[in-house]
Design an enzyme around this catalytic site. Structure first.
Site, mmCIF file in Angstrom:
data_model
loop_
_atom_site.group_PDB
_atom_site.id
_atom_site.type_symbol
_atom_site.label_atom_id
_atom_site.label_comp_id
_atom_site.label_asym_id
_atom_site.label_seq_id
_atom_site.Cartn_x
_atom_site.Cartn_y
_atom_site.Cartn_z
ATOM 1 N N ASP A 1 0.834 -1.212 0.000
ATOM 2 C CA ASP A 1 0.000 0.000 0.000
ATOM 3 C C ASP A 1 0.868 1.263 0.000
ATOM 4 O OD1 ASP A 1 -2.146 -1.647 0.102
ATOM 5 O OD2 ASP A 1 -2.922 -0.949 2.032
ATOM 6 N N ALA A 2 1.990 1.218 0.738
ATOM 7 C CA ALA A 2 2.878 2.391 0.776
ATOM 8 C C ALA A 2 3.463 2.642 -0.611
ATOM 9 C CB ALA A 2 3.994 2.172 1.797
ATOM 10 N N VAL A 3 3.810 1.562 -1.318
ATOM 11 C CA VAL A 3 4.359 1.708 -2.674
ATOM 12 C C VAL A 3 3.301 2.284 -3.616
ATOM 13 C CG1 VAL A 3 5.267 0.398 -4.650
ATOM 14 C CG2 VAL A 3 6.096 -0.089 -2.344
ATOM 15 N N THR A 4 2.072 1.809 -3.474
ATOM 16 C CA THR A 4 0.970 2.323 -4.309
ATOM 17 C C THR A 4 0.799 3.829 -4.083
ATOM 18 O OG1 THR A 4 -0.136 0.190 -3.966
ATOM 19 C CG2 THR A 4 -1.461 1.949 -4.921
ATOM 20 N N ASP B 1 3.452 0.768 -10.005
ATOM 21 C CA ASP B 1 2.190 0.076 -10.227
ATOM 22 C C ASP B 1 2.419 -1.401 -10.544
ATOM 23 O OD1 ASP B 1 -0.502 -0.312 -10.450
ATOM 24 O OD2 ASP B 1 -0.609 0.352 -12.534
ATOM 25 N N ASP C 1 3.922 -2.896 -6.681
ATOM 26 C CA ASP C 1 3.020 -3.112 -5.527
ATOM 27 C C ASP C 1 2.320 -4.471 -5.586
ATOM 28 O OD1 ASP C 1 1.343 -2.378 -7.610
ATOM 29 O OD2 ASP C 1 0.413 -0.689 -6.588
ATOM 30 N N ARG D 1 1.793 -10.219 -4.046
ATOM 31 C CA ARG D 1 1.736 -11.640 -4.417
ATOM 32 C C ARG D 1 2.873 -12.420 -3.759
ATOM 33 N NH1 ARG D 1 -0.376 -9.152 -8.962
ATOM 34 N NH2 ARG D 1 1.661 -8.764 -9.883
ATOM 35 N N SER E 1 -5.022 -8.433 -1.589
ATOM 36 C CA SER E 1 -6.312 -8.230 -0.914
ATOM 37 C C SER E 1 -7.281 -7.465 -1.805
ATOM 38 C CB SER E 1 -6.093 -7.421 0.378
ATOM 39 O OG SER E 1 -5.588 -6.143 0.038
ATOM 40 N N ASP F 1 -4.712 4.372 -9.911
ATOM 41 C CA ASP F 1 -4.365 4.400 -11.350
ATOM 42 C C ASP F 1 -5.115 5.535 -12.051
ATOM 43 O OD1 ASP F 1 -2.754 2.195 -11.147
ATOM 44 O OD2 ASP F 1 -4.116 0.814 -12.150
HETATM 45 C C1 LIG Z 1 16.574 10.197 -24.636
HETATM 46 C C2 LIG Z 1 15.237 9.675 -24.575
HETATM 47 C C3 LIG Z 1 14.404 10.357 -23.585
HETATM 48 C C4 LIG Z 1 13.064 9.764 -23.527
HETATM 49 C C5 LIG Z 1 12.744 9.375 -22.150
HETATM 50 C C6 LIG Z 1 11.618 8.433 -22.159
HETATM 51 C C7 LIG Z 1 11.603 7.671 -20.910
HETATM 52 C C8 LIG Z 1 10.675 6.498 -20.947
HETATM 53 C C9 LIG Z 1 9.348 6.832 -21.413
HETATM 54 C C10 LIG Z 1 8.267 6.198 -21.121
HETATM 55 C C11 LIG Z 1 8.137 5.054 -20.240
HETATM 56 C C12 LIG Z 1 6.727 4.767 -20.027
HETATM 57 C C13 LIG Z 1 6.585 3.644 -19.111
HETATM 58 C C14 LIG Z 1 5.160 3.359 -18.831
HETATM 59 C C15 LIG Z 1 5.070 2.128 -18.049
HETATM 60 C C16 LIG Z 1 3.687 1.818 -17.657
HETATM 61 C C17 LIG Z 1 3.706 0.792 -16.630
HETATM 62 C C18 LIG Z 1 2.382 0.650 -16.004
HETATM 63 O O1 LIG Z 1 2.171 1.096 -14.911
HETATM 64 O O2 LIG Z 1 1.461 -0.007 -16.685
HETATM 65 C C19 LIG Z 1 0.288 -0.236 -15.986
HETATM 66 C C20 LIG Z 1 -0.370 -1.399 -16.619
HETATM 67 C C21 LIG Z 1 -1.751 -1.702 -16.063
HETATM 68 O O3 LIG Z 1 -1.679 -1.953 -14.680
HETATM 69 P P1 LIG Z 1 -2.967 -2.450 -13.798
HETATM 70 O O4 LIG Z 1 -3.346 -3.847 -14.165
HETATM 71 O O5 LIG Z 1 -2.648 -2.172 -12.379
HETATM 72 O O6 LIG Z 1 -4.096 -1.462 -14.227
HETATM 73 C C22 LIG Z 1 -5.426 -1.847 -14.604
HETATM 74 C C23 LIG Z 1 -5.713 -1.065 -15.863
HETATM 75 O O7 LIG Z 1 -5.292 0.237 -15.644
HETATM 76 C C24 LIG Z 1 -7.173 -1.108 -16.257
HETATM 77 O O8 LIG Z 1 -7.401 0.021 -17.099
HETATM 78 P P2 LIG Z 1 -7.749 -0.186 -18.619
HETATM 79 O O9 LIG Z 1 -6.552 -0.827 -19.243
HETATM 80 O O10 LIG Z 1 -8.956 -1.042 -18.569
HETATM 81 O O11 LIG Z 1 -8.018 1.164 -19.143
HETATM 82 C C25 LIG Z 1 -8.190 -0.935 -15.156
HETATM 83 O O12 LIG Z 1 -9.405 -1.402 -15.652
HETATM 84 C C26 LIG Z 1 -7.816 -1.677 -13.900
HETATM 85 O O13 LIG Z 1 -8.647 -1.169 -12.888
HETATM 86 C C27 LIG Z 1 -6.363 -1.447 -13.507
HETATM 87 O O14 LIG Z 1 -6.113 -2.193 -12.384
HETATM 88 O O15 LIG Z 1 0.546 -2.464 -16.433
HETATM 89 C C28 LIG Z 1 0.798 -3.169 -17.539
HETATM 90 O O16 LIG Z 1 0.095 -3.117 -18.486
HETATM 91 C C29 LIG Z 1 1.972 -4.078 -17.514
HETATM 92 C C30 LIG Z 1 2.825 -3.873 -18.721
HETATM 93 C C31 LIG Z 1 3.694 -2.637 -18.621
HETATM 94 C C32 LIG Z 1 4.410 -2.405 -19.873
HETATM 95 C C33 LIG Z 1 5.389 -1.295 -19.746
HETATM 96 C C34 LIG Z 1 6.105 -1.166 -21.028
HETATM 97 C C35 LIG Z 1 7.152 -0.119 -20.960
HETATM 98 C C36 LIG Z 1 7.797 -0.087 -22.273
HETATM 99 C C37 LIG Z 1 8.693 0.754 -22.642
HETATM 100 C C38 LIG Z 1 9.188 1.821 -21.770
HETATM 101 C C39 LIG Z 1 10.544 2.282 -22.185
HETATM 102 C C40 LIG Z 1 10.505 3.026 -23.431
HETATM 103 C C41 LIG Z 1 11.727 3.813 -23.550
HETATM 104 C C42 LIG Z 1 11.630 4.619 -24.759
HETATM 105 C C43 LIG Z 1 12.754 5.554 -24.853
HETATM 106 C C44 LIG Z 1 12.598 6.361 -26.048
HETATM 107 C C45 LIG Z 1 13.853 6.890 -26.511
HETATM 108 N N1 LIG Z 2 -1.358 -2.133 -2.573
HETATM 109 C C1 LIG Z 2 -1.693 -3.208 -3.303
HETATM 110 C C2 LIG Z 2 -1.564 -3.222 -4.687
HETATM 111 C C3 LIG Z 2 -1.936 -4.344 -5.400
HETATM 112 N N2 LIG Z 2 -2.399 -5.448 -4.746
HETATM 113 C C4 LIG Z 2 -2.782 -6.659 -5.496
HETATM 114 O O1 LIG Z 2 -2.122 -6.695 -6.770
HETATM 115 C C5 LIG Z 2 -3.065 -6.626 -7.834
HETATM 116 C C6 LIG Z 2 -2.592 -5.675 -8.909
HETATM 117 O O2 LIG Z 2 -1.404 -6.169 -9.442
HETATM 118 P P1 LIG Z 2 -0.439 -5.217 -10.328
HETATM 119 O O3 LIG Z 2 0.654 -6.120 -10.758
HETATM 120 O O4 LIG Z 2 -1.279 -4.718 -11.459
HETATM 121 O O5 LIG Z 2 0.015 -4.133 -9.421
HETATM 122 C C7 LIG Z 2 -4.357 -6.143 -7.199
HETATM 123 O O6 LIG Z 2 -5.485 -6.637 -7.887
HETATM 124 C C8 LIG Z 2 -4.268 -6.740 -5.785
HETATM 125 O O7 LIG Z 2 -4.649 -8.085 -5.811
HETATM 126 C C9 LIG Z 2 -2.507 -5.420 -3.363
HETATM 127 O O8 LIG Z 2 -2.956 -6.434 -2.750
HETATM 128 N N3 LIG Z 2 -2.151 -4.309 -2.656
HETATM 129 MG MG LIG Z 3 -0.244 -2.144 -9.229
HETATM 130 MG MG LIG Z 4 -2.555 -0.464 -11.321
#
Ligand SMILES: CCCCCCCC/C=C\CCCCCCCC(=O)OC[C@H](COP(=O)(O)O[C@@H]1[C@H](O)[C@H](OP(=O)(O)O)[C@@H](O)[C@H](O)[C@H]1O)OC(=O)CCCCCCC/C=C\CCCCCCCC
Ligand SMILES: Nc1ccn([C@@H]2O[C@H](COP(=O)(O)O)[C@@H](O)[C@H]2O)c(=O)n1
Ligand SMILES: [Mg+2]
Ligand SMILES: [Mg+2]
Length: 227
Positions: free
Chosen positions: A29-32, A66, A69, A74, A80, A91
């Site tokens: 939770d603190a990380v979130t 994100d 946490d 897990r 929870s 988010d």
């Molecule tokens: C000299 C160059 C300078 C440029 C600097 C650029 C720096 C790097 C730039 C960008 C990096 C961006 C990173 C973004 C990473 C995102 C990670 C993340 O948090 O993803 C969250 C995602 C979803 O998490 P949850 O399951 O917790 O969320 C659910 C979701 O939100 C649902 O919403 P919905 O999708 O339905 O709209 C909700 O319904 C639900 O409630 C909610 O719980 O996590 C993921 O998807 C996991 C995969 C993460 C993939 C990260 C990929 C990063 C890729 C590349 C980054 C590096 C690029 C560098 C480029 C550099 C350019 C030169």
């Molecule tokens: N403070 C938190 C944050 C997350 N969880 C659990 O993790 C699931 C989300 O996973 P991500 O990899 O997308 O972060 C969430 O559904 C919870 O089950 C938690 O317990 N406490």
């Molecule tokens: Mg998360």
């Molecule tokens: Mg999330």
């Protein structure tokens, strides 16, 4: 798509860090909470000033919380319902701050009403896209579609473009055009995703209602025959 393919990779990379935080006594939770505060600070302090490079760096450092946490929860076996609620709710707060940061820049010194409106559209449509899934699931539907542009895509497209656009401040010419292009892509992609999810919920609710009506009909026939 990123959620499906990149999550496994980041889980492997971030697991030792998550384990370290647990050993140090830090809670998921603190990380979130700290992650969300960091994203908000990066977006709302730097973006409205047009400091896209440093804003993106700060946000990138904190946005990975994100993935950390849930990993911590897990590993520690303490996932929870509260954690799931906190994670998803914050988010929405973090996403709101990022697109509000872009909108504030275009409303102020960026001086472009159209792009301000596009950034606001990205903010609102992203929230509604997430809501469709949450609401659909809350009424008992599977909502078996993710759609074209989920949260990970919204963040990666806009943050990579913002980080690169920020290099304009270091003398790279013309690169700032990437941010408007990314905002238009996220806006159009979010609209497509919204339609995909609404169509899916419409179909799934019609199927669920028809199945429920069939069960009711069969129950009534059964009780009629018994009388
Ligand atoms: C000299 C160059 C300078 C440029 C600097 C650029 C720096 C790097 C730039 C960008 C990096 C961006 C990173 C973004 C990473 C995102 C990670 C993340 O948090 O993803 C969250 C995602 C979803 O998490 P949850 O399951 O917790 O969320 C659910 C979701 O939100 C649902 O919403 P919905 O999708 O339905 O709209 C909700 O319904 C639900 O409630 C909610 O719980 O996590 C993921 O998807 C996991 C995969 C993460 C993939 C990260 C990929 C990063 C890729 C590349 C980054 C590096 C690029 C560098 C480029 C550099 C350019 C030169
Ligand atoms: N403070 C938190 C944050 C997350 N969880 C659990 O993790 C699931 C989300 O996973 P991500 O990899 O997308 O972060 C969430 O559904 C919870 O089950 C938690 O317990 N406490
Ligand atoms: Mg998360
Ligand atoms: Mg999330």
């Amino acid at each position: 798509m990123l959620n499906k393919y990149a999550r496994a990779f980041f889980t492997r990379v971030l697991t030792p860090f998550a384990a370290l935080l647990l050993r140090l006594g830090v809670s998921p939770d603190a990380v979130t909470l700290v992650g969300t505060a960091g994203v908000m600070a990066g977006a709302l302090v730097f973006f409205p000033m047009g400091e896209f490079f440093w804003g993106t760096i700060v946000i990138t450092v904190f946005v990975f919380s994100d993935l950390v946490d849930g990993n911590m929860a897990r590993q520690a076996g303490i996932s929870s319902r509260w954690g799931a609620f906190l994670d998803s709710t914050l988010d929405r707060v973090a996403d709101g701050a990022i697109f509000a940061g872009f909108a504030l820049w275009y409303a102020g010194s960026g001086d472009d009403n159209t792009l301000c409106a596009v950034a606001i559209f990205c903010l609102a449509s992203g929230q509604v896209v997430s809501y469709t899934k949450a609401r659909g699931e809350s009424i008992g539907l599977p909502v078996a579609v993710n759609g074209l542009v989920e949260r990970a895509e919204r963040l990666v497209i806009s943050l990579v473009a913002a980080g690169l656009a920020g290099l304009h401040g270091f003398g790279v010419p013309g690169i700032q055009v990437l941010l408007p292009i990314a905002l238009w892509i996220v806006a159009a992609g979010s609209l497509v995703t919204l339609v995909q999810r609404v169509v899916t919920v419409r179909r799934e609710s019609a199927e669920a209602d028809a199945a429920a009506a069939a069960v009711d009909g069969a129950t009534e026939q059964g009780s009629g025959a018994a009388q």
